[in-house]
Write a protein that holds these residues in place. Structure first.
Motif, PDB file in Angstrom:
ATOM      1  N   ALA A  38       0.850  -1.194   0.000  1.00  0.00           N
ATOM      2  CA  ALA A  38       0.000   0.000   0.000  1.00  0.00           C
ATOM      3  C   ALA A  38       0.881   1.239   0.000  1.00  0.00           C
ATOM      4  CB  ALA A  38      -0.922   0.005   1.221  1.00  0.00           C
ATOM      5  N   THR A  39       0.324   2.312  -0.510  1.00  0.00           N
ATOM      6  CA  THR A  39       1.021   3.597  -0.536  1.00  0.00           C
ATOM      7  C   THR A  39       0.162   4.635   0.163  1.00  0.00           C
ATOM      8  OG1 THR A  39       2.108   3.047  -2.643  1.00  0.00           O
ATOM      9  CG2 THR A  39       2.048   5.373  -2.010  1.00  0.00           C
ATOM     10  N   LEU A  40       0.761   5.351   1.100  1.00  0.00           N
ATOM     11  CA  LEU A  40       0.053   6.398   1.825  1.00  0.00           C
ATOM     12  C   LEU A  40       0.922   7.648   1.894  1.00  0.00           C
ATOM     13  CD1 LEU A  40      -0.393   3.491   3.736  1.00  0.00           C
ATOM     14  CD2 LEU A  40      -2.338   4.925   4.310  1.00  0.00           C
ATOM     15  N   THR A  41       0.262   8.790   1.997  1.00  0.00           N
ATOM     16  CA  THR A  41       0.992  10.051   2.003  1.00  0.00           C
ATOM     17  C   THR A  41       0.675  10.859   3.258  1.00  0.00           C
ATOM     18  OG1 THR A  41       1.002  10.121  -0.415  1.00  0.00           O
ATOM     19  CG2 THR A  41       1.446  12.188   0.742  1.00  0.00           C
ATOM     20  N   PHE A  42       1.717  11.350   3.903  1.00  0.00           N
ATOM     21  CA  PHE A  42       1.608  12.226   5.061  1.00  0.00           C
ATOM     22  C   PHE A  42       1.770  13.668   4.577  1.00  0.00           C
ATOM     23  CE2 PHE A  42       2.767   8.178   6.761  1.00  0.00           C
ATOM     24  CZ  PHE A  42       2.368   8.130   8.078  1.00  0.00           C
ATOM     25  N   THR A  58       5.610  10.429   1.158  1.00  0.00           N
ATOM     26  CA  THR A  58       4.869   9.232   0.767  1.00  0.00           C
ATOM     27  C   THR A  58       5.561   7.995   1.298  1.00  0.00           C
ATOM     28  OG1 THR A  58       4.017  10.286  -1.233  1.00  0.00           O
ATOM     29  CG2 THR A  58       4.031   7.886  -1.200  1.00  0.00           C
ATOM     30  N   VAL A  59       4.755   7.070   1.816  1.00  0.00           N
ATOM     31  CA  VAL A  59       5.272   5.854   2.439  1.00  0.00           C
ATOM     32  C   VAL A  59       4.762   4.637   1.684  1.00  0.00           C
ATOM     33  CG1 VAL A  59       5.154   4.421   4.510  1.00  0.00           C
ATOM     34  CG2 VAL A  59       5.475   6.879   4.726  1.00  0.00           C
ATOM     35  N   VAL A  73       8.718  -0.567   5.678  1.00  0.00           N
ATOM     36  CA  VAL A  73       8.014   0.702   5.511  1.00  0.00           C
ATOM     37  C   VAL A  73       9.041   1.663   4.930  1.00  0.00           C
ATOM     38  CG1 VAL A  73       6.824   2.599   6.648  1.00  0.00           C
ATOM     39  CG2 VAL A  73       6.482   0.266   7.462  1.00  0.00           C
ATOM     40  N   THR A  74       8.848   2.051   3.687  1.00  0.00           N
ATOM     41  CA  THR A  74       9.828   2.875   2.980  1.00  0.00           C
ATOM     42  C   THR A  74       9.284   4.270   2.743  1.00  0.00           C
ATOM     43  OG1 THR A  74      10.653   0.893   1.847  1.00  0.00           O
ATOM     44  CG2 THR A  74      11.283   3.042   0.930  1.00  0.00           C
ATOM     45  N   VAL A  75      10.033   5.269   3.173  1.00  0.00           N
ATOM     46  CA  VAL A  75       9.653   6.668   2.940  1.00  0.00           C
ATOM     47  C   VAL A  75      10.352   7.144   1.679  1.00  0.00           C
ATOM     48  CG1 VAL A  75       9.654   9.005   3.857  1.00  0.00           C
ATOM     49  CG2 VAL A  75       9.372   7.061   5.409  1.00  0.00           C
ATOM     50  N   LEU A  76       9.586   7.574   0.702  1.00  0.00           N
ATOM     51  CA  LEU A  76      10.163   8.058  -0.541  1.00  0.00           C
ATOM     52  C   LEU A  76      10.620   9.508  -0.385  1.00  0.00           C
ATOM     53  CD1 LEU A  76       7.510   6.667  -3.064  1.00  0.00           C
ATOM     54  CD2 LEU A  76       9.617   5.579  -2.270  1.00  0.00           C
ATOM     55  N   PRO A  77      11.716   9.876  -1.054  1.00  0.00           N
ATOM     56  CA  PRO A  77      12.137  11.279  -1.020  1.00  0.00           C
ATOM     57  C   PRO A  77      11.022  12.188  -1.533  1.00  0.00           C
ATOM     58  CG  PRO A  77      13.845   9.891  -1.986  1.00  0.00           C
ATOM     59  CD  PRO A  77      12.622   9.041  -1.851  1.00  0.00           C
TER      60      PRO A  77
END
Length: 270
Positions: free
Chosen positions: A96-100, A252-253, A262-266
């Motif tokens: 899944a992809t989620l954005t903070f 975005t995670v 759990v990977t945080v994208l630049p």
């Protein structure tokens, strides 16, 4: 008497070891003395075990299980999927992809809005809920890490709309308000600990006392099957993501249950 004897022999053993450190090769009797003192320690250990109707075999086996729980994460092929017998729409998605996204209100307060890949909100906007600006508003990263590493997170199920409503008993006991409160309590408890340990900068292990407390809090839940080593990995994974989100001010995670990551994208990632 055996307990006092054990304490005394442990002191004698420490004295021999001190002399070995001090004198080095000049202390020629070190190995013989260490063997003798260790033998005395073993005698008193055996005597204590006998007094309490325990066997050394039972003690050793229990200690091996304790060590495995603490230091060996559950192998991939032995991991329990708590929702594999449920409909797909009630399973935590494998990816899944989620954005903070930070937003500022008219009063100047910063909220974090969590959204899914399709842009729909996941939960409610979060603030620090504190007089201290400690960036706790990014703490949903901890819940995502619980989901990724443990395969368990009532909060993540709520955020993604994946509660197991097809079985009312599971929905109530495992995904309901009490389970959510327990997970939120664990997040707050660990955050308090992390704040006193530089938020795990250059920290690779967590105190056993904290992990034991978490084990007691979750013993009646399905996640009680997970090891202390699994919890340690989940916590450190969550804080790695949280620190990246904190530095970037959001982002975005990518959640991956198969890789337990759990990977945080630049922020400049398209």
């Amino acid at each position: 008497m055996p307990l006092l004897g054990l304490a005394g022999e442990a002191g004698s053993l420490a004295t021999v070891y001190k002399k070995q450190l001090r004198d080095g090769p000049a202390y020629e009797q070190a190995k013989q003395q260490l063997r003798e003192e260790l033998g005395d320690v073993l005698w008193y250990v055996a005597a204590l075990a006998h007094n309490f109707n325990l066997t050394l075999e039972d003690i050793a086996a229990a200690n091996l299980e304790k060590t495995k729980d603490r230091w060996r994460p559950t192998p991939t092929d032995e991991r329990t999927r708590f929702d594999e017998d449920f409909p797909e729409n009630e399973q935590i998605p494998r990816k899944a992809t989620l954005t903070f996204t930070p937003t500022t209100t008219e009063g100047g307060r910063t909220h974090i809005v969590l959204t899914r890949a399709d842009g729909t909100p996941a939960g409610h906007p979060l603030t620090n809920a504190s007089r201290v600006d400690d960036d706790y508003r990014f703490h949903d990263a901890f819940h995502l890490a619980h989901a990724a590493v443990l395969g368990w997170s009532p909060v993540t199920r709520f955020l993604l709309g994946r509660k197991r409503k097809s079985r009312p008993d599971t929905d109530e006991t495992e995904d309901g308000g009490r389970a959510i409160a327990i997970e939120e309590g664990i997040s707050a408890l660990v955050f308090s600990y992390a704040a006193r340990h530089r938020y795990f900068d250059d920290v690779h292990h967590i105190d056993q006392e904290l992990l034991t407390t978490i084990s007691h809090m979750t013993a009646h839940l399905e996640v009680g099957a997970c090891r202390a080593a699994d919890w340690e990995r989940a916590i450190l994974t969550g804080y790695t993501a949280w620190k990246q989100l904190r530095v970037q001010g959001g982002g975005t995670v990518e959640l991956d249950l198969d890789r337990q990551s759990v990977t945080v994208l630049p922020n400049d990632t398209p």
